[in-house]
Motif scaffolding. Structure first.
Motif: not given
Length: 234
Positions: A37, A41, A45, A65-66, A69, A72-73, A205, A208, A212, A215
């Motif tokens: 992860k 990220l 980034n 980017m959001y 992320t 990913m969340v 990073c 990002s 994250f 997010s």
């Protein structure tokens, strides 16, 4: 009898050792998952920073980017570049429009501060406090609006309205994000060393990682507004 027990113990010890070593090098364990992860990220980034270089494209880049992320969340483990580019293309016009609008808003607020700071009367001191409040609200709205357009299908006006609504409707989350943002800004203004440190981390990073963290909060907020059949959600 003793020999047999000893031999059995050795055999069992080897089996346990094999299982233990297997867990260490298992790509699905927590350590490797965490490092994977972190790597994702860092890649995200770099892509985001590169796409922000023309400045005018920063809004679309932040939105993309959001988009990644948030996936990913939710544990979707997206392909970083493919999903970033997908959102970048789809939300380019809307993200750019909101980005330009946000720049104009903060330029206007900056000019107001410049004018007010030249006055030392009590009236202007009160106006200065009110202007700070307006700045915090504006910052909060723009913290929300890019994740909103990355996740929901809505017009630019509706996205801004929803951002205002969520800013006040989820005030505890808003305050957490403002505190984190304020801490980063404080470190930038604290000294040259801390500013340089923030710049270096941001290049690796920083953006990002912050996205994250935000997010995680946005995921909890957005779930309250998602229909059971997510037909209108990206």
């Amino acid at each position: 009898s003793l020999y047999c027990l000893s031999e059995t113990g050795v055999i069992r010890g080897r089996k346990k050792g094999a299982i233990h070593m297997g867990r260490i090098f298992d790509m699905n364990n927590k350590f490797f998952s965490f490092m994977s992860k972190v790597a994702d990220l860092c890649i995200l980034n770099i892509i985001c920073v590169v796409c922000c270089i023309p400045v005018i494209t920063a809004g679309a880049s932040i939105t993309a980017m959001y988009y990644v992320t948030l996936k990913m969340v939710r544990g979707e483990d997206p392909y970083i570049w493919q999903n970033f580019w997908k959102s970048f293309r789809q939300n380019f016009k809307q993200g750019t429009l909101i980005w330009v609008f946000s720049i104009l808003v903060f330029i206007f607020l900056g000019m107001d501060f410049y004018i007010i700071n030249s006055q030392n009367t009590t009236l202007f001191a009160v106006i200065r406090i009110l202007l700070w409040c307006v700045c915090l609200v504006a910052l909060s709205v723009f913290l929300y609006v890019f994740p909103i357009i990355s996740h929901f299908v809505c017009s630019t006006t509706q996205a801004l309205k929803n951002a205002v609504f969520m800013t006040f409707g989820h005030l505890p989350y808003t305050l957490v994000m403002l505190v984190i943002t304020g801490l980063i800004l404080y470190l930038c203004a604290c000294s040259v060393k801390t500013f340089a440190l923030v710049v270096v981390i941001s290049g690796i990073c920083g953006f990002s990682v912050v996205a994250f963290i935000y997010s995680i909060l946005f995921d909890r907020i957005f779930k309250k507004y998602e229909p059971e059949s997510p037909d209108n959600i990206e």
